[in-house]
Write a protein that holds these residues in place. Sequence first.
Motif, PDB file in Angstrom:
ATOM      1  N   GLY A  80      39.648  55.642  46.752  1.00 53.61           N
ATOM      2  CA  GLY A  80      41.243  55.768  46.690  1.00 53.61           C
ATOM      3  C   GLY A  80      42.076  54.761  47.023  1.00 53.61           C
ATOM      4  N   PHE A  81      41.469  53.786  47.572  1.00 56.63           N
ATOM      5  CA  PHE A  81      42.087  52.548  48.288  1.00 56.63           C
ATOM      6  C   PHE A  81      42.838  51.651  47.155  1.00 56.63           C
ATOM      7  N   ARG A  82      43.638  50.782  47.188  1.00 57.26           N
ATOM      8  CA  ARG A  82      44.228  49.904  46.173  1.00 57.26           C
ATOM      9  C   ARG A  82      44.067  48.281  46.554  1.00 57.26           C
ATOM     10  N   LYS A  83      43.793  48.164  47.861  1.00 59.47           N
ATOM     11  CA  LYS A  83      43.758  46.553  48.290  1.00 59.47           C
ATOM     12  C   LYS A  83      42.608  46.441  49.181  1.00 59.47           C
ATOM     13  N   LEU A  84      41.843  45.146  48.714  1.00 65.30           N
ATOM     14  CA  LEU A  84      40.739  45.094  49.402  1.00 65.30           C
ATOM     15  C   LEU A  84      40.742  43.416  49.906  1.00 65.30           C
ATOM     16  N   LEU A  85      40.639  42.981  50.954  1.00 64.40           N
ATOM     17  CA  LEU A  85      40.460  41.708  51.502  1.00 64.40           C
ATOM     18  C   LEU A  85      38.967  41.469  51.851  1.00 64.40           C
ATOM     19  N   LEU A  86      38.598  40.438  51.011  1.00 64.36           N
ATOM     20  CA  LEU A  86      37.146  39.886  51.601  1.00 64.36           C
ATOM     21  C   LEU A  86      37.508  38.777  52.540  1.00 64.36           C
ATOM     22  N   PHE A  87      37.018  38.985  53.910  1.00 64.52           N
ATOM     23  CA  PHE A  87      37.181  37.897  55.046  1.00 64.52           C
ATOM     24  C   PHE A  87      35.915  37.499  55.434  1.00 64.52           C
ATOM     25  N   ASN A  88      36.080  36.055  54.810  1.00 59.98           N
ATOM     26  CA  ASN A  88      34.545  35.325  54.886  1.00 59.98           C
ATOM     27  C   ASN A  88      34.419  34.321  56.007  1.00 59.98           C
ATOM     28  N   GLY A 114      29.141  28.801  52.175  1.00 63.72           N
ATOM     29  CA  GLY A 114      28.253  29.103  51.033  1.00 63.72           C
ATOM     30  C   GLY A 114      28.584  30.177  50.057  1.00 63.72           C
ATOM     31  N   ASN A 115      29.336  31.149  50.907  1.00 65.43           N
ATOM     32  CA  ASN A 115      29.877  32.418  50.181  1.00 65.43           C
ATOM     33  C   ASN A 115      31.186  32.141  49.162  1.00 65.43           C
ATOM     34  N   ILE A 116      31.792  31.316  49.500  1.00 66.25           N
ATOM     35  CA  ILE A 116      33.162  31.086  48.872  1.00 66.25           C
ATOM     36  C   ILE A 116      32.966  31.216  47.257  1.00 66.25           C
ATOM     37  N   ASP A 117      32.120  30.592  46.637  1.00 64.91           N
ATOM     38  CA  ASP A 117      32.092  30.400  45.097  1.00 64.91           C
ATOM     39  C   ASP A 117      31.642  32.071  44.783  1.00 64.91           C
ATOM     40  N   THR A 118      30.835  32.671  45.336  1.00 67.42           N
ATOM     41  CA  THR A 118      30.365  33.981  44.694  1.00 67.42           C
ATOM     42  C   THR A 118      31.718  34.927  45.059  1.00 67.42           C
ATOM     43  N   LEU A 119      32.241  34.649  46.150  1.00 66.47           N
ATOM     44  CA  LEU A 119      33.500  35.749  46.484  1.00 66.47           C
ATOM     45  C   LEU A 119      34.530  35.301  45.094  1.00 66.47           C
ATOM     46  N   LYS A 120      34.685  34.483  44.749  1.00 68.32           N
ATOM     47  CA  LYS A 120      35.861  34.124  43.969  1.00 68.32           C
ATOM     48  C   LYS A 120      35.479  34.634  42.500  1.00 68.32           C
ATOM     49  N   LEU A 121      34.271  34.500  42.105  1.00 69.31           N
ATOM     50  CA  LEU A 121      33.784  35.184  40.849  1.00 69.31           C
ATOM     51  C   LEU A 121      33.860  36.668  40.912  1.00 69.31           C
ATOM     52  N   VAL A 122      33.235  37.356  42.251  1.00 72.79           N
ATOM     53  CA  VAL A 122      33.317  38.491  42.222  1.00 72.79           C
ATOM     54  C   VAL A 122      34.939  39.205  42.299  1.00 72.79           C
ATOM     55  N   ALA A 123      35.663  38.578  42.972  1.00 69.76           N
ATOM     56  CA  ALA A 123      36.927  38.907  43.291  1.00 69.76           C
ATOM     57  C   ALA A 123      37.809  39.325  41.842  1.00 69.76           C
ATOM     58  N   ARG A 124      37.602  38.305  40.800  1.00 70.43           N
ATOM     59  CA  ARG A 124      38.141  38.463  39.793  1.00 70.43           C
ATOM     60  C   ARG A 124      37.347  39.759  38.725  1.00 70.43           C
ATOM     61  N   GLN A 125      36.311  39.705  38.965  1.00 74.14           N
ATOM     62  CA  GLN A 125      35.464  40.882  38.279  1.00 74.14           C
ATOM     63  C   GLN A 125      35.970  42.189  38.837  1.00 74.14           C
ATOM     64  N   VAL A 126      36.006  42.353  40.033  1.00 76.57           N
ATOM     65  CA  VAL A 126      36.523  43.570  40.530  1.00 76.57           C
ATOM     66  C   VAL A 126      37.787  43.984  40.279  1.00 76.57           C
ATOM     67  N   LYS A 127      38.551  42.746  40.278  1.00 76.41           N
ATOM     68  CA  LYS A 127      40.205  43.089  39.966  1.00 76.41           C
ATOM     69  C   LYS A 127      40.068  43.567  38.514  1.00 76.41           C
ATOM     70  N   ILE A 128      39.387  42.950  37.664  1.00 78.45           N
ATOM     71  CA  ILE A 128      39.585  43.206  36.024  1.00 78.45           C
ATOM     72  C   ILE A 128      38.888  44.762  35.946  1.00 78.45           C
ATOM     73  N   GLU A 129      37.604  44.962  36.556  1.00 81.90           N
ATOM     74  CA  GLU A 129      37.161  46.238  36.490  1.00 81.90           C
ATOM     75  C   GLU A 129      37.745  47.483  37.102  1.00 81.90           C
ATOM     76  N   THR A 130      38.137  47.445  38.158  1.00 81.58           N
ATOM     77  CA  THR A 130      38.636  48.413  38.934  1.00 81.58           C
ATOM     78  C   THR A 130      40.278  48.658  39.145  1.00 81.58           C
ATOM     79  N   GLY A 131      40.993  47.424  38.777  1.00 75.15           N
ATOM     80  CA  GLY A 131      42.493  47.292  39.097  1.00 75.15           C
ATOM     81  C   GLY A 131      42.769  47.217  40.550  1.00 75.15           C
ATOM     82  N   LEU A 132      41.685  47.022  41.223  1.00 76.38           N
ATOM     83  CA  LEU A 132      42.103  46.862  42.903  1.00 76.38           C
ATOM     84  C   LEU A 132      42.810  45.486  42.933  1.00 76.38           C
ATOM     85  N   MET A 133      43.722  45.355  43.893  1.00 75.20           N
ATOM     86  CA  MET A 133      44.128  44.098  44.419  1.00 75.20           C
ATOM     87  C   MET A 133      42.977  43.473  45.376  1.00 75.20           C
ATOM     88  N   VAL A 134      42.628  42.318  45.008  1.00 75.93           N
ATOM     89  CA  VAL A 134      41.567  41.479  45.816  1.00 75.93           C
ATOM     90  C   VAL A 134      41.823  40.419  46.540  1.00 75.93           C
TER      91      VAL A 134
END
Length: 267
Positions: free
Chosen positions: A102-110, A114-134
């Motif tokens: 039931g949450f709306r906002k997620l902060l990925l703190f890295n 070497g994780n940065i590129d994956t996080l960027k790709l996932v963050a946008r996919q999560v935003k589109i798929e779930t509507g969460l603010m990432v």
Amino acid sequence: MPRLTSAQVKDLPKEDALIILPIGATEQHGPHLPVYTDTILVETVLNEAFQHISKEENIWTLPAIPFGKSDEHMDRPGTFSFSFDTLKSILLDLSRGVQANGFRKLLLFNGHGGNIDTLKLVARQVKIETGLMVFIINVGGLTIPESIIPEEEMFMGIHGGDYETSLIMSSYPEWVHEDKLPTEVPKLAEMSKYLRFQKGNFAWTINDVSESGILGNAKLATKEKGDALYWEHGKELASCILDILEFEICKVLGDSIIQETEAGKVK
Ligand SMILES: [Zn+2]
């Protein structure tokens, strides 16, 4: 969040809450630093930030993921890496969990570059798929005052150099092998005007750029520099987190956009 019961999580006011997912790595950091360095950094900087934030704020941290995408260090002992697909799947699954709770906002703190590129790709996919603010914040993206780490060192010192060694000296001094502090700087500056590790990057593994497994000068490191860096990072991260707590993506669009249509101007 780990100390809460299921019922307590259920009762949290979800609308204005922020969930933080820390992501580290377990990988070689040269002859002097523990393989857990990036996970230590992410957890310690986050703890420092909470020293500057009121306990009343509606901010909840999930347990840190102690592994990341470390395939650039794969050949060196002590490296335990997720593949890109595994890290992506884990981040997607946990993000779906954040939404399902039931949450709306997620902060990925890295804490690992070497994780940065994956996080960027996932963050946008999560935003589109779930509507969460990432949101994404990288430890390495926080301000490093030149008065603490010299500019020449920050230029190449991206792994196990002055910066990371000072931080571990501050938080886990007994885990640093001070008799084995290395210095290794690749010849990039002599070879190219623009190829570096940040701007003008190129695909590399550690074997291409370092024999010792580090990039930078660990001999410059001190515990005092680490203390000062944690203090600076803690303050800056706290202010970023409070900023994110107030942020609403639906307000980004101005309300006075003028659209040209056939019927004329529509406000
Ligand atoms: Zn590191």
